[in-house]
Design a protein around this motif. Sequence first.
Motif, PDB file in Angstrom:
ATOM      1  N   THR A  73      -1.541  64.098  -1.707  1.00  0.00           N
ATOM      2  CA  THR A  73      -2.976  64.248  -2.009  1.00  0.00           C
ATOM      3  C   THR A  73      -3.670  62.876  -1.982  1.00  0.00           C
ATOM      4  O   THR A  73      -4.818  62.782  -1.552  1.00  0.00           O
ATOM      5  N   ARG A  74      -2.961  61.844  -2.407  1.00  0.00           N
ATOM      6  CA  ARG A  74      -3.556  60.497  -2.346  1.00  0.00           C
ATOM      7  C   ARG A  74      -3.807  60.085  -0.894  1.00  0.00           C
ATOM      8  O   ARG A  74      -4.832  59.512  -0.558  1.00  0.00           O
ATOM      9  N   GLU A  75      -2.834  60.393  -0.032  1.00  0.00           N
ATOM     10  CA  GLU A  75      -2.968  60.051   1.398  1.00  0.00           C
ATOM     11  C   GLU A  75      -4.145  60.792   2.024  1.00  0.00           C
ATOM     12  O   GLU A  75      -4.907  60.218   2.794  1.00  0.00           O
ATOM     13  N   VAL A  76      -4.259  62.072   1.683  1.00  0.00           N
ATOM     14  CA  VAL A  76      -5.329  62.871   2.277  1.00  0.00           C
ATOM     15  C   VAL A  76      -6.693  62.405   1.750  1.00  0.00           C
ATOM     16  O   VAL A  76      -7.661  62.305   2.519  1.00  0.00           O
ATOM     17  N   ALA A  77      -6.751  62.071   0.460  1.00  0.00           N
ATOM     18  CA  ALA A  77      -8.013  61.566  -0.108  1.00  0.00           C
ATOM     19  C   ALA A  77      -8.429  60.305   0.639  1.00  0.00           C
ATOM     20  O   ALA A  77      -9.597  60.138   1.000  1.00  0.00           O
ATOM     21  N   MET A  78      -7.465  59.449   0.900  1.00  0.00           N
ATOM     22  CA  MET A  78      -7.759  58.201   1.607  1.00  0.00           C
ATOM     23  C   MET A  78      -8.193  58.496   3.050  1.00  0.00           C
ATOM     24  O   MET A  78      -9.142  57.898   3.552  1.00  0.00           O
ATOM     25  N   THR A  79      -7.517  59.440   3.700  1.00  0.00           N
ATOM     26  CA  THR A  79      -7.870  59.801   5.074  1.00  0.00           C
ATOM     27  C   THR A  79      -9.305  60.331   5.148  1.00  0.00           C
ATOM     28  O   THR A  79     -10.054  59.964   6.048  1.00  0.00           O
ATOM     29  N   ALA A 133      -2.617  69.001  -8.987  1.00  0.00           N
ATOM     30  CA  ALA A 133      -2.273  68.903  -7.555  1.00  0.00           C
ATOM     31  C   ALA A 133      -2.776  70.122  -6.789  1.00  0.00           C
ATOM     32  O   ALA A 133      -3.346  69.996  -5.699  1.00  0.00           O
ATOM     33  N   SER A 134      -2.577  71.278  -7.370  1.00  0.00           N
ATOM     34  CA  SER A 134      -2.966  72.509  -6.699  1.00  0.00           C
ATOM     35  C   SER A 134      -4.487  72.561  -6.496  1.00  0.00           C
ATOM     36  O   SER A 134      -4.980  72.941  -5.429  1.00  0.00           O
ATOM     37  N   ASP A 135      -5.230  72.126  -7.512  1.00  0.00           N
ATOM     38  CA  ASP A 135      -6.695  72.098  -7.421  1.00  0.00           C
ATOM     39  C   ASP A 135      -7.144  71.109  -6.337  1.00  0.00           C
ATOM     40  O   ASP A 135      -8.017  71.407  -5.520  1.00  0.00           O
ATOM     41  N   GLU A 136      -6.521  69.934  -6.323  1.00  0.00           N
ATOM     42  CA  GLU A 136      -6.887  68.919  -5.314  1.00  0.00           C
ATOM     43  C   GLU A 136      -6.592  69.417  -3.906  1.00  0.00           C
ATOM     44  O   GLU A 136      -7.410  69.271  -3.003  1.00  0.00           O
ATOM     45  N   ILE A 137      -5.427  70.023  -3.730  1.00  0.00           N
ATOM     46  CA  ILE A 137      -5.047  70.525  -2.409  1.00  0.00           C
ATOM     47  C   ILE A 137      -6.051  71.578  -1.939  1.00  0.00           C
ATOM     48  O   ILE A 137      -6.531  71.524  -0.815  1.00  0.00           O
ATOM     49  N   GLU A 138      -6.382  72.509  -2.822  1.00  0.00           N
ATOM     50  CA  GLU A 138      -7.331  73.570  -2.434  1.00  0.00           C
ATOM     51  C   GLU A 138      -8.670  72.991  -2.009  1.00  0.00           C
ATOM     52  O   GLU A 138      -9.279  73.433  -1.034  1.00  0.00           O
ATOM     53  N   ASP A 139      -9.102  71.980  -2.758  1.00  0.00           N
ATOM     54  CA  ASP A 139     -10.399  71.375  -2.450  1.00  0.00           C
ATOM     55  C   ASP A 139     -10.365  70.655  -1.099  1.00  0.00           C
ATOM     56  O   ASP A 139     -11.278  70.793  -0.287  1.00  0.00           O
ATOM     57  N   PHE A 140      -9.299  69.915  -0.855  1.00  0.00           N
ATOM     58  CA  PHE A 140      -9.172  69.207   0.433  1.00  0.00           C
ATOM     59  C   PHE A 140      -9.092  70.210   1.583  1.00  0.00           C
ATOM     60  O   PHE A 140      -9.704  70.023   2.632  1.00  0.00           O
ATOM     61  N   MET A 141      -8.329  71.279   1.370  1.00  0.00           N
ATOM     62  CA  MET A 141      -8.185  72.290   2.433  1.00  0.00           C
ATOM     63  C   MET A 141      -9.531  72.918   2.769  1.00  0.00           C
ATOM     64  O   MET A 141      -9.851  73.136   3.931  1.00  0.00           O
ATOM     65  N   GLU A 142     -10.283  73.189   1.717  1.00  0.00           N
ATOM     66  CA  GLU A 142     -11.597  73.803   1.912  1.00  0.00           C
ATOM     67  C   GLU A 142     -12.497  72.869   2.737  1.00  0.00           C
ATOM     68  O   GLU A 142     -13.147  73.306   3.686  1.00  0.00           O
TER      69      GLU A 142
END
Lengths: 172, 132
Positions: A73-79, A133-142
Motif C-alpha cells: 500500500t505504501r508503494e501504491v500510494a507513492m505511485t 490495509a483493507s480500507d487503503e487497498i479498496e480506496d486505491f482500487m477504486e
Amino acid sequence: MNILDDSVGKITAFSAESSESAARLKGFLASTGLKRSRVRGRGRKPSTAEIGEAIKAVTAIVEPVLTRTEHLTREVAMTLRLQEIMEISVTTWRIILSVLNFQRRLIAQTRRACRLHLPDLWTEEWERRYAVASDEIEDFMETIALGLNEEFQAELVARAKAIPELGLGSQE
Amino acid sequence: MPAFRALAGPGFEADAKKLAKKIRALHSDLAIFLHDRLLENPRLCGDRIPRSNYWWKGRVPLPGERRGAQGGLRIIYGIEPNAKVVVLLMLYDKRSKANVTSREIKRAAEHTRPLLRQHLLSQGRDPNEIAF
C-alpha cells in the motif's frame, strides 16, 4: 524498491506466497487437530504446549502477509503521488490493480481462516492492521479503476468543459 | 481563512442537490469537510486519478449520517496551485460507481493473466500457479 521495477514478478510472488500461506495454514491446522469443533469443546481440548505452538505457527504466517500488504500500500500510494513524472502506462495500472485485488483477497482469506479455526489467536492488533490495509487497498482500487474507465474519463472531460473559468469549452 | 478557495462546477452543484434529497445533513457535513480539510490542504485529502493528470479523488465523511470516510461520499476535484483554487467537479455516493470499478477490476485481471503466464513460462515454472 519501486513497484514498477518488476510488477509482474511481484504478482507471481504474491500468488506463490498466497498458495504457500494457505497450504501452511491448512497443514498446520490438520496436524494439530485444532479445528473449530475441538476448540469449542466437542473434541479434545488443546494443551498449553499445543496452544503455544499454534501461536508461533500462526504468527509466522500472518505477520509476513500483513507486513507485505503494508509495504504494497505504501508503494501504491507513492505511485499515485508520483504518476505525473513516472509516465505509467494503462497496462501497468492494470497490473497494479490486479496486485491490489489479489492482496485484498489474500488478507481476507488469511483472516477468515484464522478466525474460523483459531479465533482466540487472531489478535486485536492484527484486526486493526487488517482493517487499515483493507480500507487503503479498496480506496486505491477504486481510484485506479475509475482512472481506467473510459466512460468515467469522458464524463470528467465533459464536466470540466462546463466550467467556463477553466477555459476548456473550446478545446476538443 | 482557508489556504484555497473553492470553485464549483454546475455538475457538482447538481450532484450536491441530488444527494441532499437522500442525505439530510449533506450541506453541513460537506461544508465542514471543505472548510476544515480540502481547502486547507487539497493534496492531503485524496489521490490523483490515473490518466487524468489533473483530477483527484477524495473521501467525504458524513458524521451526520454516522458514516465515516470509507462509507462516505466521493469527491472529484482539481487543484490550481498558482491561483490557489480547488475546482469541485463531481460528488457521488460510492455505491453509484461500484459497477464501473468492478468492471475495470475484472478487465484488469483478464488483461494481466496472459502476462503472468508468459512470465512464469519464461522462468520455467508452471503457468497454473496463477491463483487469480
